[in-house]
Design a protein around this motif. Structure first.
Motif, PDB file in Angstrom:
ATOM      1  N   PHE A   1      -3.866   3.082   3.735  1.00 52.10           N
ATOM      2  CA  PHE A   1      -2.739   2.666   4.266  1.00 52.10           C
ATOM      3  C   PHE A   1      -2.948   3.041   5.682  1.00 52.10           C
ATOM      4  CE2 PHE A   1       1.779   3.944   5.589  1.00 52.10           C
ATOM      5  CZ  PHE A   1       2.167   2.584   5.609  1.00 52.10           C
ATOM      6  N   VAL A   2      -3.427   4.021   5.998  1.00 54.42           N
ATOM      7  CA  VAL A   2      -3.519   4.508   7.365  1.00 54.42           C
ATOM      8  C   VAL A   2      -4.837   3.652   8.208  1.00 54.42           C
ATOM      9  CG1 VAL A   2      -4.330   6.357   9.004  1.00 54.42           C
ATOM     10  CG2 VAL A   2      -2.825   6.922   7.124  1.00 54.42           C
ATOM     11  N   ALA A   3      -5.703   3.246   7.600  1.00 53.49           N
ATOM     12  CA  ALA A   3      -6.714   2.615   8.180  1.00 53.49           C
ATOM     13  C   ALA A   3      -6.231   1.181   8.487  1.00 53.49           C
ATOM     14  CB  ALA A   3      -7.900   2.343   7.100  1.00 53.49           C
ATOM     15  N   TRP A   4      -5.265   0.531   7.468  1.00 53.35           N
ATOM     16  CA  TRP A   4      -4.645  -0.612   7.713  1.00 53.35           C
ATOM     17  C   TRP A   4      -3.727  -0.770   8.794  1.00 53.35           C
ATOM     18  CZ3 TRP A   4      -4.866  -5.658   6.674  1.00 53.35           C
ATOM     19  CH2 TRP A   4      -3.805  -6.377   6.907  1.00 53.35           C
ATOM     20  N   LEU A   5      -2.907   0.436   9.125  1.00 50.67           N
ATOM     21  CA  LEU A   5      -1.949   0.606  10.232  1.00 50.67           C
ATOM     22  C   LEU A   5      -2.562   0.380  11.411  1.00 50.67           C
ATOM     23  CD1 LEU A   5       0.556   3.177   9.100  1.00 50.67           C
ATOM     24  CD2 LEU A   5       0.843   0.721   8.745  1.00 50.67           C
ATOM     25  N   ARG A   6      -3.890   1.071  11.426  1.00 50.46           N
ATOM     26  CA  ARG A   6      -4.882   1.127  12.545  1.00 50.46           C
ATOM     27  C   ARG A   6      -5.280  -0.089  12.974  1.00 50.46           C
ATOM     28  NH1 ARG A   6      -5.878   6.107  14.711  1.00 50.46           N
ATOM     29  NH2 ARG A   6      -5.779   7.636  13.227  1.00 50.46           N
ATOM     30  N   ARG A   7      -5.415  -1.276  12.196  1.00 55.73           N
ATOM     31  CA  ARG A   7      -5.937  -2.571  12.309  1.00 55.73           C
ATOM     32  C   ARG A   7      -5.071  -3.538  12.382  1.00 55.73           C
ATOM     33  NH1 ARG A   7      -7.263  -5.986   7.979  1.00 55.73           N
ATOM     34  NH2 ARG A   7      -8.431  -6.838   9.329  1.00 55.73           N
ATOM     35  N   SER A   8      -3.869  -3.374  11.978  1.00 57.58           N
ATOM     36  CA  SER A   8      -2.999  -4.409  12.013  1.00 57.58           C
ATOM     37  C   SER A   8      -2.150  -4.716  13.228  1.00 57.58           C
ATOM     38  CB  SER A   8      -1.682  -3.972  10.646  1.00 57.58           C
ATOM     39  OG  SER A   8      -0.822  -5.093  10.375  1.00 57.58           O
TER      40      SER A   8
ATOM     41  N   LEU B   1       1.052  -1.210   0.143  1.00 60.81           N
ATOM     42  CA  LEU B   1      -0.127   0.007  -0.053  1.00 60.81           C
ATOM     43  C   LEU B   1       0.893   1.186   0.229  1.00 60.81           C
ATOM     44  CD1 LEU B   1      -2.868  -1.048   2.592  1.00 60.81           C
ATOM     45  CD2 LEU B   1      -3.106  -0.559   0.008  1.00 60.81           C
ATOM     46  N   SER B   2       1.936   1.127   0.675  1.00 59.51           N
ATOM     47  CA  SER B   2       2.778   2.419   0.998  1.00 59.51           C
ATOM     48  C   SER B   2       3.535   2.922  -0.255  1.00 59.51           C
ATOM     49  CB  SER B   2       3.783   2.322   2.124  1.00 59.51           C
ATOM     50  OG  SER B   2       4.745   1.522   1.834  1.00 59.51           O
ATOM     51  N   THR B   3       3.891   1.536  -0.909  1.00 59.66           N
ATOM     52  CA  THR B   3       4.600   1.853  -2.356  1.00 59.66           C
ATOM     53  C   THR B   3       4.056   2.324  -3.256  1.00 59.66           C
ATOM     54  OG1 THR B   3       6.009   0.018  -1.687  1.00 59.66           O
ATOM     55  CG2 THR B   3       6.018   0.498  -4.172  1.00 59.66           C
ATOM     56  N   ALA B   4       2.454   1.919  -3.493  1.00 59.09           N
ATOM     57  CA  ALA B   4       1.441   2.173  -4.630  1.00 59.09           C
ATOM     58  C   ALA B   4       0.935   3.712  -4.191  1.00 59.09           C
ATOM     59  CB  ALA B   4       0.318   1.198  -4.382  1.00 59.09           C
TER      60      ALA B   4
ATOM     61  N   ALA C   1      -6.499   8.943  -6.769  1.00 59.00           N
ATOM     62  CA  ALA C   1      -6.130   7.446  -6.240  1.00 59.00           C
ATOM     63  C   ALA C   1      -4.999   7.737  -5.131  1.00 59.00           C
ATOM     64  CB  ALA C   1      -5.503   6.735  -7.702  1.00 59.00           C
ATOM     65  N   ALA C   2      -3.970   8.498  -5.295  1.00 54.94           N
ATOM     66  CA  ALA C   2      -3.127   8.525  -4.165  1.00 54.94           C
ATOM     67  C   ALA C   2      -3.673   8.984  -2.862  1.00 54.94           C
ATOM     68  CB  ALA C   2      -1.970   9.682  -4.680  1.00 54.94           C
ATOM     69  N   LEU C   3      -4.591   9.877  -2.767  1.00 59.14           N
ATOM     70  CA  LEU C   3      -5.448  10.039  -1.752  1.00 59.14           C
ATOM     71  C   LEU C   3      -5.952   8.946  -1.040  1.00 59.14           C
ATOM     72  CD1 LEU C   3      -6.827  13.707  -2.433  1.00 59.14           C
ATOM     73  CD2 LEU C   3      -4.842  13.150  -0.689  1.00 59.14           C
ATOM     74  N   LEU C   4      -6.862   8.096  -2.000  1.00 57.70           N
ATOM     75  CA  LEU C   4      -7.413   6.987  -1.431  1.00 57.70           C
ATOM     76  C   LEU C   4      -6.430   6.107  -0.926  1.00 57.70           C
ATOM     77  CD1 LEU C   4      -9.823   5.367  -1.175  1.00 57.70           C
ATOM     78  CD2 LEU C   4      -9.732   4.811  -3.633  1.00 57.70           C
ATOM     79  N   LEU C   5      -5.409   5.668  -1.545  1.00 52.21           N
ATOM     80  CA  LEU C   5      -4.305   4.790  -1.195  1.00 52.21           C
ATOM     81  C   LEU C   5      -3.764   5.345   0.303  1.00 52.21           C
ATOM     82  CD1 LEU C   5      -2.440   4.015  -4.409  1.00 52.21           C
ATOM     83  CD2 LEU C   5      -3.912   2.193  -2.801  1.00 52.21           C
TER      84      LEU C   5
END
Length: 498
Positions: free
Chosen positions: A243-250, A203-206, A235-239
């Motif tokens: 990415f932030v949402a994923w970090l919160r739940r990972s 996600l961070s790379t994309a 698309a960058a803003l969405l990614l």
């Protein structure tokens, strides 16, 4: 960790720092010669720089996390091998396409070297002398950055554009051999191996790739998608949001959000990002302007833009002397103010047919401000996190700094050449821009717009510094019981950016 003399390990990691920084700063000056001798288009010339910066930036966090899991030595040595082979491939590239491919591979190796240098030194040095080791490492990086444009310009003038890569190769080979001999192995793993956040890395790379492309309209035009910028921006803003949402739940996130969300670290991280974005493209734009009409070559351009690197070194030295006497907030604020003053001056005086000495003053101010900001800013950051979170904090700082470099180059080059035709844009990169008044006027206007945007970024960095709490959390000096190891250097933490 096997016992090694920490200064022996430092001598090995320093070769990697020199190789990476010499390559990065040297290519900036050699870019017009690369474009001219390889017949590269404007988009290809941009990607010689941007491909390296994008890949390095995207992989810093992922490689840092991977090194924590599999060990620093194999990642560092593997990166050194890759960087050395890719540097040779760059020197032998027959065309711009293969040069860009080799630069992309080179960036993977550079990310492994840069990410692991601080961690290796931290693992090796005892606490009492760690500040001196990291401080001397920062000095090596600053001096190499100062000499890089000059060395790159000289090598390009003597041996053509391939010289800027050939001059790095002996350092790579010698440093790799020495590192194989002295870099210690890490301790044997105990317990279950931690999980690598592959989803976060992707996600961070994309997100970074979409951001870069959205800010590079000339590249999109050359790829046949001239109107894709707004779509990629969205698309960058969405990614980034995903990415932030994923970090919160990972459970094992690539980046610990707790490191970012802090009343002192948040504005400091913002200042790091904005200062990097404000100052990095200055040397690229100045070199491009000086060489655009063919009045000076690569060697002369390297000399003429060297005040920025000299100013950076001088600012770092002054900061090292003042960091124990004045609050870090004061020093980073003054440094950011100097960067702002320099970029504003350059927005007025940096033109293809302008006088050099005002440009000299602007470059010196930007460099001095950068050096004055760098040392106390990094020291203050590292003093606000627990010892077991300093690796994460430094990784985020390095990533944000590189994002700033990447955005600075993309925005600076894109705006500077936005009013030129495709042929004139390629001529500007090649140092052969036509002297027609309308062409020079369009180029000068684009450079001025780019410098105004960089000035606004510098203003943002200054405001972020002013938002820092007035009270510092701890003294910025090493412990009183620190042993008297070889050369006394500033009590700072490594400042490493490819």
């Amino acid at each position: 960790m096997s016992r090694r003399n920490p200064w022996t390990v430092f001598s090995a990691t320093s070769t990697g720092v020199v190789a990476v920084f010499l390559n990065t700063s040297g290519v900036n000056v050699a870019l017009p010669t690369i474009a001219r001798e390889l017949g590269a288009s404007a988009a290809q010339s941009s990607w010689v720089l941007l491909s390296y910066m994008l890949v390095t930036t995207a992989l810093i966090l992922a490689i840092g996390r991977l090194a924590d899991i599999v060990g620093r030595r194999p990642l560092y040595l593997g990166g050194y091998v890759l960087f050395t082979l890719a540097t040779a491939a760059c020197a032998l590239a027959p065309g711009p396409e293969l040069l860009i491919a080799a630069r992309t591979v080179q960036a993977v190796g550079a990310a492994a070297l840069v990410t692991n240098t601080t961690a290796l030194l931290t693992d090796t040095f005892p606490p009492g002398s760690l500040g001196r080791g990291l401080g001397l490492n920062a000095t090596v990086a600053a001096v190499t950055q100062a000499l890089g444009p000059l060395a790159g310009g000289a090598a390009t003038s003597w041996w053509g554009w391939r010289g800027t890569f050939l001059v790095t190769l002996p350092i790579c080979v010698a440093g790799l051999v020495w590192s194989l001999l002295v870099i210690p192995r890490g301790p044997a793993a105990t317990g279950p191996r931690e999980r690598f956040d592959g989803t976060g890395a992707v996600l961070s790379t994309a997100a970074l790739a979409a951001t870069l492309l959205a800010l590079s309209p000339d590249v999109l035009t050359a790829m046949g998608f001239p109107r894709a910028g707004p779509v990629l921006g969205g698309a960058a803003l969405l990614l980034w949001a995903v990415f932030v949402a994923w970090l919160r739940r990972s459970r094992s996130p690539l980046v610990d959000l707790g490191v970012l969300l802090h009343r002192l670290r948040a504005p400091l991280y913002a200042a790091v990002l904005l200062n990097a974005a404000a100052q990095y493209a200055v040397v690229v734009l100045a070199s491009l302007v000086l060489q655009s009409t063919g009045r000076v070559g690569a060697l002369a351009a390297g000399l003429l833009v060297s005040p920025l690197a000299v100013g950076t070194t001088a600012g770092a030295v002054v900061a090292a002397q003042l960091v124990g006497r004045f609050p870090a907030r004061t020093l980073v604020t003054v440094g950011s103010s100097a960067v702002l003053a320099g970029t504003v001056l350059l927005a007025v005086v940096l033109t293809p047919d302008g006088t050099y000495w005002p440009v000299f003053a602007g470059l010196l101010a930007v460099g001095f401000g950068t050096g004055l900001f760098m040392t106390p800013g990094t020291s203050l950051l590292m003093l606000t996190v627990p010892a077991d979170r300093r690796g994460v904090a430094n990784g985020v700082r390095s990533a944000l700094q590189n994002v700033g470099f990447l955005l600075s180059t993309a925005v600076g080059l894109g705006l500077a050449t936005r009013e030129l035709t495709g042929a004139d844009r390629a001529d500007a990169y090649a140092g052969a821009l036509r002297a027609a008044p309308q062409v020079l006027g369009a180029f000068s206007g684009g450079v001025r717009t780019a410098m105004v945007v960089l000035s606004l970024l510098a203003l943002g960095a200054l405001l972020a510094c002013l938002a820092l709490p007035a009270r510092r959390p701890a003294p910025l000096t090493p412990p009183a019981d620190a042993p008297a190891n070889p050369p006394t250097t500033p009590p700072v933490v490594e400042e490493n950016v490819p």
